[in-house]
Structures are given as structure tokens and as C-alpha cells.
Design a protein around this motif. Structure first.
Motif, short mmCIF file in Angstrom:
data_model
loop_
_atom_site.label_atom_id
_atom_site.label_comp_id
_atom_site.label_asym_id
_atom_site.label_seq_id
_atom_site.Cartn_x
_atom_site.Cartn_y
_atom_site.Cartn_z
N PRO A 7 3.21 4.01 25.32
CA PRO A 7 2.65 4.85 26.39
C PRO A 7 1.75 5.97 25.89
O PRO A 7 0.88 6.44 26.61
CB PRO A 7 3.89 5.40 27.11
N LEU A 8 1.91 6.40 24.63
CA LEU A 8 1.08 7.47 24.12
C LEU A 8 -0.34 7.03 23.81
O LEU A 8 -1.19 7.84 23.46
CB LEU A 8 1.72 8.08 22.86
N LEU A 9 -0.62 5.73 23.94
CA LEU A 9 -1.98 5.23 23.73
C LEU A 9 -2.68 4.93 25.05
O LEU A 9 -3.82 4.49 25.06
CB LEU A 9 -1.95 3.97 22.85
N GLY A 10 -2.00 5.18 26.16
CA GLY A 10 -2.57 4.94 27.48
C GLY A 10 -3.58 6.01 27.85
O GLY A 10 -3.63 7.08 27.24
N PRO A 11 -4.40 5.76 28.88
CA PRO A 11 -5.46 6.70 29.24
C PRO A 11 -4.96 8.06 29.70
O PRO A 11 -5.69 9.04 29.64
CB PRO A 11 -6.23 5.98 30.35
N ASP A 12 -3.71 8.16 30.13
CA ASP A 12 -3.16 9.44 30.58
C ASP A 12 -2.27 10.09 29.53
O ASP A 12 -1.49 10.99 29.83
CB ASP A 12 -2.37 9.24 31.88
N ALA A 13 -2.37 9.65 28.29
CA ALA A 13 -1.53 10.17 27.22
C ALA A 13 -1.78 11.66 27.01
O ALA A 13 -2.89 12.16 27.20
CB ALA A 13 -1.81 9.42 25.93
N VAL A 14 -0.74 12.36 26.60
CA VAL A 14 -0.84 13.79 26.27
C VAL A 14 -1.19 13.89 24.79
O VAL A 14 -0.41 13.48 23.93
CB VAL A 14 0.50 14.51 26.57
N PRO A 15 -2.37 14.43 24.47
CA PRO A 15 -2.83 14.45 23.07
C PRO A 15 -1.84 15.09 22.11
O PRO A 15 -1.62 14.57 21.01
CB PRO A 15 -4.13 15.24 23.12
N LEU A 39 -9.07 9.40 22.47
CA LEU A 39 -9.76 9.83 21.26
C LEU A 39 -10.35 11.22 21.41
O LEU A 39 -10.29 12.03 20.48
CB LEU A 39 -10.86 8.83 20.88
N THR A 40 -10.89 11.53 22.58
CA THR A 40 -11.43 12.86 22.83
C THR A 40 -10.31 13.89 22.74
O THR A 40 -10.49 14.96 22.16
CB THR A 40 -12.11 12.91 24.21
N GLY A 41 -9.14 13.56 23.29
CA GLY A 41 -7.99 14.46 23.19
C GLY A 41 -7.52 14.64 21.75
O GLY A 41 -7.13 15.73 21.35
N LEU A 42 -7.56 13.57 20.97
CA LEU A 42 -7.15 13.66 19.57
C LEU A 42 -8.07 14.58 18.77
O LEU A 42 -7.64 15.22 17.82
CB LEU A 42 -7.13 12.28 18.92
N ALA A 43 -9.33 14.65 19.16
CA ALA A 43 -10.27 15.52 18.45
C ALA A 43 -9.77 16.96 18.46
O ALA A 43 -9.96 17.69 17.49
CB ALA A 43 -11.66 15.42 19.07
#
Length: 82
Positions: A7-15, A39-43
Motif C-alpha cells: 500500500p505504500l507504493l499506491g498513489p495515495d501513499a504517505v511519503p 516519487l514527487t513525495g519521496l523527493a
């Protein structure tokens, strides 16, 4: 190769939750597939000291980032050069 959904790779994942999970997992030999917004959140999780580096910037639909502890980040364009 086995495929596991997370679930942490889904589009609504919390970075922040994904960043914490990535810090606890041995990533050698793994391939992760996720969404551009993840990916934007991971940045935002990239550390200034260089101990954790994630892609910064937009990722085109179908684009990919190669993250390897031994080489710099590399962006793979979804459109092959002509």
C-alpha cells in the motif's frame, strides 16, 4: 521473480511512511514500481547529507529512475531516442 503489492507504493501513499519503510528494508536486488506522485513525495525525503537520495523533479508517464547505492541517480526517459 515474485511480485508483492504494497500500500505504500499506491498513489495515495504517505511519503514519510514510505521513507521510513525504505530505511528498514534491504533494497538490494529489488525493483519497485510506483506512481509519479509517490516519487514527487519521496523527493521531499531526500536528506541534505546525501545518505538518502530520491529523484527530484517530474517523472514523465512511463518514465523511470534507476536508484543504486553505487552510482548516481539516472532518469530513464519513456520515449526511446530516435
Amino acid at each position: 521473480m515474485p511480485i508483492h503489492e504494497h500500500p505504500l507504493l499506491g498513489p495515495d501513499a504517505v511519503p514519510d511512511e514510505l521513507c521510513a519503510a525504505l530505511d528498514t528494508i534491504d533494497l538490494d536486488g529489488t525493483l519497485w514500481c510506483t506512481h509519479g506522485e509517490v516519487l514527487t513525495g519521496l523527493a521531499a525525503c531526500t536528506r541534505a547529507d546525501g545518505t538518502r537520495t530520491y529523484p527530484i523533479g517530474q517523472t514523465a508517464k512511463g518514465g523511470a529512475w534507476l536508484l543504486n547505492a553505487h552510482v548516481p541517480l539516472r532518469y530513464i526517459d519513456p520515449v526511446p531516442p530516435q
